[in-house]
Each structure stands twice: as structure tokens, then as C-alpha cells.
Design an enzyme around this catalytic site. Structure first.
Site, PDB file in Angstrom:
ATOM      1  N   GLU A 147       2.253   1.882  -3.322  1.00  0.00           N
ATOM      2  CA  GLU A 147       1.151   2.293  -4.419  1.00  0.00           C
ATOM      3  C   GLU A 147       1.102   3.773  -4.237  1.00  0.00           C
ATOM      4  OE1 GLU A 147      -3.258   3.880  -3.771  1.00  0.00           O
ATOM      5  OE2 GLU A 147      -3.213   1.533  -3.145  1.00  0.00           O
ATOM      6  N   HIS A 148       1.141   4.524  -3.025  1.00  0.00           N
ATOM      7  CA  HIS A 148       1.216   5.860  -2.621  1.00  0.00           C
ATOM      8  C   HIS A 148       2.374   6.398  -3.518  1.00  0.00           C
ATOM      9  CE1 HIS A 148      -2.036   6.912   0.550  1.00  0.00           C
ATOM     10  NE2 HIS A 148      -2.262   5.619   0.101  1.00  0.00           N
ATOM     11  N   HIS A 172       0.743  -1.170  -0.069  1.00  0.00           N
ATOM     12  CA  HIS A 172       0.040   0.008  -0.121  1.00  0.00           C
ATOM     13  C   HIS A 172       0.966   1.315  -0.106  1.00  0.00           C
ATOM     14  CE1 HIS A 172      -2.196   3.035   2.360  1.00  0.00           C
ATOM     15  NE2 HIS A 172      -3.149   2.756   1.444  1.00  0.00           N
ATOM     16  N   GLU A 210      -4.224   7.995   7.565  1.00  0.00           N
ATOM     17  CA  GLU A 210      -5.142   7.459   6.982  1.00  0.00           C
ATOM     18  C   GLU A 210      -5.521   6.056   7.734  1.00  0.00           C
ATOM     19  OE1 GLU A 210      -5.445   4.394   2.731  1.00  0.00           O
ATOM     20  OE2 GLU A 210      -3.924   5.930   2.889  1.00  0.00           O
TER      21      GLU A 210
END
Length: 426
Positions: free
Chosen positions: A68-69, A65, A140
Site C-alpha cells: 500500500e505504501h 501494508h 510507523e
């Protein structure tokens, strides 16, 4: 370029594996103005451990993840700005087993396609940017930690798969993200973001020959990397056969979930899609709003409109999850268990309901065929053979109640059941 014909629906899928290993799937939709492109990477949150050239590599949870960012953050610009300038809408998401980058556009297909391929295949990582990203992802993680629905989902999965990568949130934890280094990011990217581990699917307003030429020209600048010896290591230890776990949060009404972990072996390819469809239809036959058992639970006040179920069938794992808001979560667990125990016995009696369910599902598929979002969302290029929405219709047409019973018995026979309750904090 290979062509797969779906004569019944007048559709075609064009397929070509490029010299560098990237597999391209093109499905033109005549009369449509919008085009959606998805570049998928066969790499997700469960892939934090792997053997590379004979050495076990263990990376912090959440790194897929995190990566991905980082792909959107370049030296002196943000990739979203480039898509915005063309009028396209872009997004990305990471699951347990995949990372997907996509855009939707009504024009400038070539330009947007080049942006997509270049930003994913030409990374820009620095110590400073890695450090800055940690603060963003911490926010997040904390946001989702305070979401009771998100928590009960991941807590159920964690208890179904204890001491495994599935026991950790896809985004990781604040602690695990703090441990991610530039070297970790580079290693993950170099290991998994390789053309042969990617698939590009495009559907909508496109000319397949012209579009493939654009892609080939772009990929000439990205030759195949040197072969590597990599083996994924996703340990899945056994879990307690059955247990109830209790938690508390600042909520007004308790939440409850029952998770069913399958420990049987699911086949790959279209046979795996058949398995998933069979279990999903079984769950519908007992837990959809038209099911007699659903009506009994509803009339008894055990469930209400908040009730839902889902079935996940992914690489190395599969599970069902039934959840709801409930004033009496203990009763919910007891009665859901009772229904599950009765399924193998009652399923053969549901011939008429099964045929009705098939017709309803067939109608849903026909409706989805007019949506590029649905077509793109249903496509899977990592099963050893491409599976489209049209293949799923063929599988559905061939599916029998006997198939559903056989697969259900296999799934439930070796299953592990874990239940979660989140009560209001006193």
C-alpha cells in the site's frame, strides 16, 4: 449498466463489470458538491500465504501494508502531490482482508479518477525504493508499539488466533518488514492487484453514464491479465478455550480487554451482514450506555467512560472485543465473563429494549445517508453481492429478537475467550 433501485430512499446504484474484470459501482447523490471514490483490493494482511499454480507461497508479515505504501511512490514523484494539485484529499489503508485507496474532491472528478486508477494499476517498484520504504515503515511500527491501546487490541487478536496471520500486526514487525524483497512485492502485486480482484465505488456529485465512460476509456489500456490459479491459505489453528494474558508498559493506568472468538461458520453476502448486525445489537443490549448491565458495571466502578466494544466480521474470522482502562482489571474480566454467561438467558427478556435499539439504529442510518464518507465506508463490494447502507436498513427492518438470540447462541456456543491485561511497568 445494471441499475439497483432503492425506492424507499429515492436512491440508485449503477453497477457494471468491465471487460477486464473490474467491477464499478456508481451512486449519484443529487445536490451534493463533494464526491468520494474508493478503489478496493480484496487483499489484506492475512493473505501472506497462498497457493499459486499449485505452489505454496509464504511472504513476510506486513507485505500488504508495505505494498500500500509503495503504490504512492513513483519514479520521480509522489502521488499525493498529484492529488494536492487538483485540490483533492487522498488516503489509503490496509486491514486484515482489504486494501483501499480513496480520494475526496469537490471538483476535477475525471482528473482525480484517472490519477487513482493509474497509480494503483501502474506500479513502479525498484530495489532502492523497497529498501528505503523499510525505514519509513519501521518508524510507523515503533510508534504504534508504544501505543497501549493499539497494543492491547492486536495482542488480544493474536491470542484469539495464535499461530495464524492474525497473530501478527497488520504492518508486520521490524524483523518481518526487513525480509521483504522486490520479488515479494512484485509477486504480491501480480497475484492480487488484478482488475477482477478489485472494486471501484464512487458516490456524490457525478453523472453515472459520463463517469462510466471515463472509466471504460481508462481501462481499455489495462486489459484483463492472463488467468492464474491462486488459492488463499489462511490457517486458523485452535486456541485455548479460556486464558488471561498479562503484559506491562510505561502507562499510568492498567488497560484490559476481553476478546470473544467465534468458531461458527458465518454465511456470506447479506446473510453475513445480518449475522454481524445481530451480534452488534446483542452487544449493544448488554454493553451500551442505556443497558441495565452497563449501568450495574458502571455503578460498581468496574467500567468508566473509557469502556468500548467492537465486533469484527471478516473473511475467515470474526470476534468481539470489549476493553477499558481499569484500576481493577481482574474484576473487569470476572464481571464481563459473568455478563457473557447470562446473555442467552436474559436476551429473550429484552423485547422493549430491542425495539428501542432498532429505532435508534435506524435513525443513525438515516443520518449517515447524508454523509458520503459514511455511505462509502459502509459499502462492501466483496461479498458476492453489493451491500450498501440502504441494504443494511432493509436487513435491520427484518431483524427480529429471535434472530438475534439464535445467532448469539450459535456465536457463543463455540466461542473462545481470551483476556489481556497491560499493567504499569514497575
Amino acid at each position: 449498466m445494471k441499475t439497483i433501485e432503492y425506492h424507499q430512499f429515492g436512491e440508485q446504484l449503477f453497477v457494471e463489470k468491465l471487460a477486464n474484470g473490474l467491477t464499478v459501482y456508481l451512486q449519484p447523490k443529487r445536490g451534493f458538491h463533494k464526491t468520494i471514490a474508493t478503489l478496493g483490493v480484496n487483499y489484506g494482511s492475512v493473505d501472506s500465504q497462498f497457493n499459486l499454480a499449485g505452489k505454496l507461497i509464504s511472504q513476510p508479515a506486513g507485505i500488504a501494508h508495505f505494498l500500500e505504501h509503495k503504490m504512492f511512490d513513483k519514479k520521480d514523484y509522489d502521488v499525493f502531490e498529484l492529488f494536492n494539485q487538483t485540490g483533492a484529499s487522498a488516503n489509503a489503508y490496509t486491514s486484515f482482508t482489504n486494501t483501499n485507496y480513496l480520494f475526496s474532491t469537490a471538483g476535477n472528478l475525471k482528473k482525480n479518477l484517472m490519477i487513482l486508477l493509474d497509480f494503483v494499476q501502474i506500479p513502479y517498484f525498484t530495489e532502492e525504493k523497497v529498501t528505503r520504504e523499510k525505514g519509513i515503515i519501521d518508524q510507523e511500527i515503533n510508534m504504534y508499539r508504544n501505543d497501549a491501546g493499539n497494543r492491547i487490541y492486536f495482542q488480544t487478536v493474536a491470542d484469539l488466533y495464535p499461530k495464524s496471520p492474525l497473530a501478527l500486526d497488520i504492518a508486520g514487525s521490524v524483523d518481518s518488514v526487513s525480509q521483504i524483497t522486490l520479488a515479494d512485492v512484485q509477486t504480491a502485486y501480480q497475484t492480487f492487484y488484478r482488475p477482477e480482484n478489485m472494486a471501484l465505488f464512487i458516490t456524490g456529485n457525478l453523472d453515472p453514464v459520463e463517469t462510466l465512460d471515463w472509466i471504460k476509456e481508462n481501462q481499455k489500456q489495462k486489459p484483463a491479465a492472463s488467468p492464474i490459479d491462486v488459492t488463499r491459505h489462511v490457517p486458523i489453528p485452535a486456541a485455548a478455550r479460556e486464558a488471561i494474558h498479562q503484559h506491562s508498559m510505561q502507562i499510568t493506568r492498567p488497560k484490559v480487554a476481553v476478546g470473544i472468538r467465534g468458531d461458527d461458520v458465518v454465511p456470506t453476502g447479506r446473510a453475513g451482514v445480518k449475522y454481524e448486525m445481530a451480534i452488534s445489537m446483542m452487544l449493544d443490549l448488554f454493553f451500551s450506555e442505556t443497558a441495565a448491565t452497563y449501568d450495574d458495571l458502571y455503578q460498581d466502578g468496574v467500567i468508566d467512560d473509557s469502556f468500548s466494544w467492537e465486533f469484527e466480521n471478516e473473511r475467515t474470522f470474526h470476534f468481539a472485543l470489549l476493553s477499558a482502562d481499569s484500576d481493577n482489571p481482574d474484576e473487569f474480566i470476572t464481571k464481563i465473563h459473568r455478563v457473557i454467561d447470562q446473555i442467552p438467558e436474559k436476551l429473550p427478556e429484552l423485547t422493549a429494549a430491542f425495539e428501542l435499539q432498532k429505532r435508534e439504529l435506524y435513525g443513525n442510518y438515516i443520518e449517515m445517508m447524508d454523509s458520503q464518507e459514511a455511505i462509502s465506508g459502509q459499502f462492501n463490494g466483496f461479498l458476492g453481492e453489493p451491500v450498501t447502507i440502504y441494504d443494511e436498513v432493509d436487513i435491520l427492518n427484518r431483524l427480529s429478537l429471535e434472530d438475534v438470540l439464535r445467532i448469539t447462541e450459535t456465536f457463543l456456543k463455540s466461542s473462545t475467550i481470551q483476556s489481556e491485561i497491560i499493567r504499569a511497568k514497575a
